[in-house]
Motif scaffolding. Sequence first.
Motif, PDB file in Angstrom:
ATOM      1  N   VAL A  33      38.200  -7.364  70.313  1.00 48.31           N
ATOM      2  CA  VAL A  33      37.299  -8.513  70.246  1.00 48.31           C
ATOM      3  C   VAL A  33      38.133  -9.769  70.027  1.00 48.31           C
ATOM      4  O   VAL A  33      38.956  -9.820  69.116  1.00 48.31           O
ATOM      5  CB  VAL A  33      36.277  -8.343  69.113  1.00 48.31           C
ATOM      6  CG1 VAL A  33      35.427  -9.605  68.953  1.00 48.31           C
ATOM      7  CG2 VAL A  33      35.403  -7.129  69.352  1.00 48.31           C
ATOM      8  N   THR A  34      37.924 -10.780  70.872  1.00 50.44           N
ATOM      9  CA  THR A  34      38.622 -12.053  70.703  1.00 50.44           C
ATOM     10  C   THR A  34      37.706 -13.118  70.109  1.00 50.44           C
ATOM     11  O   THR A  34      38.186 -14.066  69.499  1.00 50.44           O
ATOM     12  CB  THR A  34      39.200 -12.559  72.037  1.00 50.44           C
ATOM     13  OG1 THR A  34      38.141 -12.714  72.987  1.00 50.44           O
ATOM     14  CG2 THR A  34      40.239 -11.587  72.578  1.00 50.44           C
ATOM     15  N   ASP A  35      36.389 -12.945  70.264  1.00 56.11           N
ATOM     16  CA  ASP A  35      35.436 -13.897  69.698  1.00 56.11           C
ATOM     17  C   ASP A  35      34.054 -13.265  69.731  1.00 56.11           C
ATOM     18  O   ASP A  35      33.779 -12.406  70.583  1.00 56.11           O
ATOM     19  CB  ASP A  35      35.434 -15.199  70.497  1.00 56.11           C
ATOM     20  CG  ASP A  35      34.725 -16.342  69.783  1.00 56.11           C
ATOM     21  OD1 ASP A  35      34.543 -16.264  68.550  1.00 56.11           O
ATOM     22  OD2 ASP A  35      34.350 -17.321  70.456  1.00 56.11           O
ATOM     23  N   SER A  36      33.190 -13.693  68.823  1.00 59.68           N
ATOM     24  CA  SER A  36      31.812 -13.220  68.828  1.00 59.68           C
ATOM     25  C   SER A  36      30.931 -14.227  68.119  1.00 59.68           C
ATOM     26  O   SER A  36      31.410 -14.985  67.265  1.00 59.68           O
ATOM     27  CB  SER A  36      31.694 -11.849  68.160  1.00 59.68           C
ATOM     28  OG  SER A  36      32.029 -11.930  66.806  1.00 59.68           O
ATOM     29  N   GLU A  37      29.649 -14.239  68.496  1.00 60.05           N
ATOM     30  CA  GLU A  37      28.696 -15.121  67.848  1.00 60.05           C
ATOM     31  C   GLU A  37      27.291 -14.594  68.076  1.00 60.05           C
ATOM     32  O   GLU A  37      27.022 -13.903  69.066  1.00 60.05           O
ATOM     33  CB  GLU A  37      28.810 -16.558  68.344  1.00 60.05           C
ATOM     34  CG  GLU A  37      28.489 -16.739  69.814  1.00 60.05           C
ATOM     35  CD  GLU A  37      28.704 -18.163  70.305  1.00 60.05           C
ATOM     36  OE1 GLU A  37      28.777 -19.079  69.488  1.00 60.05           O
ATOM     37  OE2 GLU A  37      28.806 -18.332  71.518  1.00 60.05           O
ATOM     38  N   LEU A  38      26.424 -14.925  67.145  1.00 58.07           N
ATOM     39  CA  LEU A  38      25.018 -14.570  67.264  1.00 58.07           C
ATOM     40  C   LEU A  38      24.261 -15.846  67.583  1.00 58.07           C
ATOM     41  O   LEU A  38      24.420 -16.857  66.905  1.00 58.07           O
ATOM     42  CB  LEU A  38      24.497 -13.956  65.959  1.00 58.07           C
ATOM     43  CG  LEU A  38      23.035 -13.520  65.960  1.00 58.07           C
ATOM     44  CD1 LEU A  38      22.806 -12.364  66.938  1.00 58.07           C
ATOM     45  CD2 LEU A  38      22.595 -13.110  64.560  1.00 58.07           C
ATOM     46  N   GLU A  39      23.447 -15.783  68.648  1.00 57.01           N
ATOM     47  CA  GLU A  39      22.645 -16.932  69.046  1.00 57.01           C
ATOM     48  C   GLU A  39      21.188 -16.529  69.145  1.00 57.01           C
ATOM     49  O   GLU A  39      20.881 -15.359  69.384  1.00 57.01           O
ATOM     50  CB  GLU A  39      23.090 -17.469  70.413  1.00 57.01           C
ATOM     51  CG  GLU A  39      24.433 -18.128  70.409  1.00 57.01           C
ATOM     52  CD  GLU A  39      24.785 -18.759  71.751  1.00 57.01           C
ATOM     53  OE1 GLU A  39      24.035 -18.564  72.735  1.00 57.01           O
ATOM     54  OE2 GLU A  39      25.808 -19.451  71.816  1.00 57.01           O
ATOM     55  N   GLU A  40      20.331 -17.503  68.976  1.00 54.86           N
ATOM     56  CA  GLU A  40      18.909 -17.295  69.215  1.00 54.86           C
ATOM     57  C   GLU A  40      18.560 -18.017  70.507  1.00 54.86           C
ATOM     58  O   GLU A  40      18.792 -19.219  70.634  1.00 54.86           O
ATOM     59  CB  GLU A  40      18.073 -17.844  68.064  1.00 54.86           C
ATOM     60  CG  GLU A  40      16.592 -17.572  68.240  1.00 54.86           C
ATOM     61  CD  GLU A  40      15.738 -18.107  67.109  1.00 54.86           C
ATOM     62  OE1 GLU A  40      14.533 -17.861  67.147  1.00 54.86           O
ATOM     63  OE2 GLU A  40      16.276 -18.775  66.213  1.00 54.86           O
ATOM     64  N   GLU A  41      18.052 -17.269  71.475  1.00 53.95           N
ATOM     65  CA  GLU A  41      17.667 -17.829  72.767  1.00 53.95           C
ATOM     66  C   GLU A  41      16.238 -17.423  73.070  1.00 53.95           C
ATOM     67  O   GLU A  41      15.937 -16.234  73.148  1.00 53.95           O
ATOM     68  CB  GLU A  41      18.580 -17.308  73.879  1.00 53.95           C
ATOM     69  CG  GLU A  41      20.029 -17.697  73.739  1.00 53.95           C
ATOM     70  CD  GLU A  41      20.907 -17.152  74.856  1.00 53.95           C
ATOM     71  OE1 GLU A  41      20.368 -16.601  75.835  1.00 53.95           O
ATOM     72  OE2 GLU A  41      22.122 -17.270  74.737  1.00 53.95           O
ATOM     73  N   TYR A  42      15.388 -18.407  73.219  1.00 51.74           N
ATOM     74  CA  TYR A  42      13.981 -18.155  73.553  1.00 51.74           C
ATOM     75  C   TYR A  42      13.335 -17.168  72.583  1.00 51.74           C
ATOM     76  O   TYR A  42      12.592 -16.287  72.976  1.00 51.74           O
ATOM     77  CB  TYR A  42      13.843 -17.639  74.993  1.00 51.74           C
ATOM     78  CG  TYR A  42      14.449 -18.548  76.022  1.00 51.74           C
ATOM     79  CD1 TYR A  42      13.812 -19.716  76.410  1.00 51.74           C
ATOM     80  CD2 TYR A  42      15.679 -18.236  76.602  1.00 51.74           C
ATOM     81  CE1 TYR A  42      14.376 -20.551  77.354  1.00 51.74           C
ATOM     82  CE2 TYR A  42      16.246 -19.078  77.551  1.00 51.74           C
ATOM     83  CZ  TYR A  42      15.584 -20.229  77.920  1.00 51.74           C
ATOM     84  OH  TYR A  42      16.150 -21.055  78.852  1.00 51.74           O
ATOM     85  N   GLY A  43      13.663 -17.277  71.293  1.00 56.77           N
ATOM     86  CA  GLY A  43      13.081 -16.413  70.282  1.00 56.77           C
ATOM     87  C   GLY A  43      13.685 -15.024  70.217  1.00 56.77           C
ATOM     88  O   GLY A  43      13.186 -14.153  69.509  1.00 56.77           O
ATOM     89  N   TYR A  95      17.328 -12.756  69.613  1.00 58.86           N
ATOM     90  CA  TYR A  95      18.687 -12.834  69.081  1.00 58.86           C
ATOM     91  C   TYR A  95      19.649 -12.109  70.012  1.00 58.86           C
ATOM     92  O   TYR A  95      19.447 -10.938  70.340  1.00 58.86           O
ATOM     93  CB  TYR A  95      18.751 -12.250  67.665  1.00 58.86           C
ATOM     94  CG  TYR A  95      17.978 -13.084  66.681  1.00 58.86           C
ATOM     95  CD1 TYR A  95      18.505 -14.295  66.225  1.00 58.86           C
ATOM     96  CD2 TYR A  95      16.728 -12.692  66.233  1.00 58.86           C
ATOM     97  CE1 TYR A  95      17.793 -15.091  65.335  1.00 58.86           C
ATOM     98  CE2 TYR A  95      16.013 -13.478  65.338  1.00 58.86           C
ATOM     99  CZ  TYR A  95      16.555 -14.676  64.899  1.00 58.86           C
ATOM    100  OH  TYR A  95      15.853 -15.459  64.025  1.00 58.86           O
ATOM    101  N   ILE A  96      20.673 -12.829  70.436  1.00 59.18           N
ATOM    102  CA  ILE A  96      21.675 -12.305  71.377  1.00 59.18           C
ATOM    103  C   ILE A  96      23.038 -12.358  70.696  1.00 59.18           C
ATOM    104  O   ILE A  96      23.467 -13.407  70.213  1.00 59.18           O
ATOM    105  CB  ILE A  96      21.724 -13.151  72.672  1.00 59.18           C
ATOM    106  CG1 ILE A  96      20.335 -13.341  73.282  1.00 59.18           C
ATOM    107  CG2 ILE A  96      22.710 -12.540  73.669  1.00 59.18           C
ATOM    108  CD1 ILE A  96      19.661 -12.085  73.758  1.00 59.18           C
ATOM    109  N   TYR A  97      23.712 -11.199  70.677  1.00 59.81           N
ATOM    110  CA  TYR A  97      25.064 -11.127  70.118  1.00 59.81           C
ATOM    111  C   TYR A  97      26.039 -11.200  71.281  1.00 59.81           C
ATOM    112  O   TYR A  97      26.039 -10.337  72.162  1.00 59.81           O
ATOM    113  CB  TYR A  97      25.240  -9.831  69.332  1.00 59.81           C
ATOM    114  CG  TYR A  97      26.524  -9.770  68.544  1.00 59.81           C
ATOM    115  CD1 TYR A  97      26.858 -10.764  67.632  1.00 59.81           C
ATOM    116  CD2 TYR A  97      27.401  -8.714  68.701  1.00 59.81           C
ATOM    117  CE1 TYR A  97      28.024 -10.706  66.896  1.00 59.81           C
ATOM    118  CE2 TYR A  97      28.578  -8.643  67.968  1.00 59.81           C
ATOM    119  CZ  TYR A  97      28.878  -9.645  67.072  1.00 59.81           C
ATOM    120  OH  TYR A  97      30.043  -9.585  66.352  1.00 59.81           O
ATOM    121  N   LYS A  98      26.843 -12.257  71.308  1.00 52.99           N
ATOM    122  CA  LYS A  98      27.775 -12.507  72.403  1.00 52.99           C
ATOM    123  C   LYS A  98      29.181 -12.160  71.943  1.00 52.99           C
ATOM    124  O   LYS A  98      29.649 -12.673  70.933  1.00 52.99           O
ATOM    125  CB  LYS A  98      27.697 -13.967  72.839  1.00 52.99           C
ATOM    126  CG  LYS A  98      26.308 -14.322  73.363  1.00 52.99           C
ATOM    127  CD  LYS A  98      26.242 -15.730  73.854  1.00 52.99           C
ATOM    128  CE  LYS A  98      24.860 -15.940  74.454  1.00 52.99           C
ATOM    129  NZ  LYS A  98      24.892 -16.747  75.626  1.00 52.99           N
TER     130      LYS A  98
END
Length: 102
Positions: free
Chosen positions: A58-68, A70-73
């Motif tokens: 893993v080089t990077d990761s983030e959790l985002e909320e998109e259109y209600g 939760y997406i872990y990128k």
Amino acid sequence: MKTFTALFAAATLALGANVALAKDVQPDQVVKLVQSQQIQSLDVLKQKALEQHSGSTVTDSELEEEYGRYIYKVELRDAQNVEWDVDLDAKTGEVLKNERDS
């Protein structure tokens, strides 16, 4: 020319609206989401991403909320030094995107 300008402006606004709808989830909120079982633990999700490309890191990761939702990128680098973008549904662990980074 006016038609082209109008189309360009509309496309720019539409793209900007999509970007604005994704927001980063702060670490304190992540803890609450995991505890309330609204999302899986980030360790479990990270492992699911790593399973997509054997020997990767893993080089990077983030959790985002998109259109209600939760997406872990997760950004990965495999043994051949190829970079991959893997997006997972943070609640179900479903792989939503698994693409070579360009």
